[in-house]
Design a protein around this motif. Structure first.
Motif: not given
Length: 123
Positions: A58-75
């Motif tokens: 809850d403390s980071v919602k709206g401020r932090f974004t998590i994503r993955r790419d690179g065959a799902k090995k890079i976050m």
């Protein structure tokens, strides 16, 4: 054994932005970020499944974004509007997840951990 390597930590002024990256040695279903603030226990920040499902503290919602790419090995964790209370050692984590019936789910326990990277936000 999954190896995780973080990068991108540093110092920034309040209101600024930083992006953390984590590279995994192999594909793994669940990846997440945890942090340990001074004098506090480690807490989950965000996690993402290989299918893109995300959860945030809850403390980071709206401020932090998590994503993955690179065959799902890079976050990555894109952090914006940083606050002094975001100051912590941030660690990348990964886990195989669990199967509940036909559904593959991420859980709060993680088996593989990176060394961590320091984020310092000055007010």
């Amino acid at each position: 054994q999954v190896q995780l390597v973080e990068s991108g930590g540093g110092s920034v002024q309040a209101g600024g932005s930083l992006t953390l990256s984590c590279s995994a040695s192999q594909y793994i279903y669940c990846m997440g970020w945890f942090r340990q603030r001074p004098g506090k226990e480690r807490e989950g920040v965000a996690q993402i499944s290989a299918e893109g499902g995300t959860t945030y503290a809850d403390s980071v919602k709206g401020r932090f974004t998590i994503r993955r790419d690179g065959a799902k090995k890079i976050m990555q964790l894109q952090m914006s509007d940083l606050k002094a209370e975001d100051t912590a050692k941030y660690s990348c984590a990964a886990d195989l997840g669990v199967w509940i019936g036909p559904s593959h789910r991420c859980r709060i326990e993680y088996n593989y951990w990176g060394q961590g990277t320091q984020v310092t936000v000055s007010s």
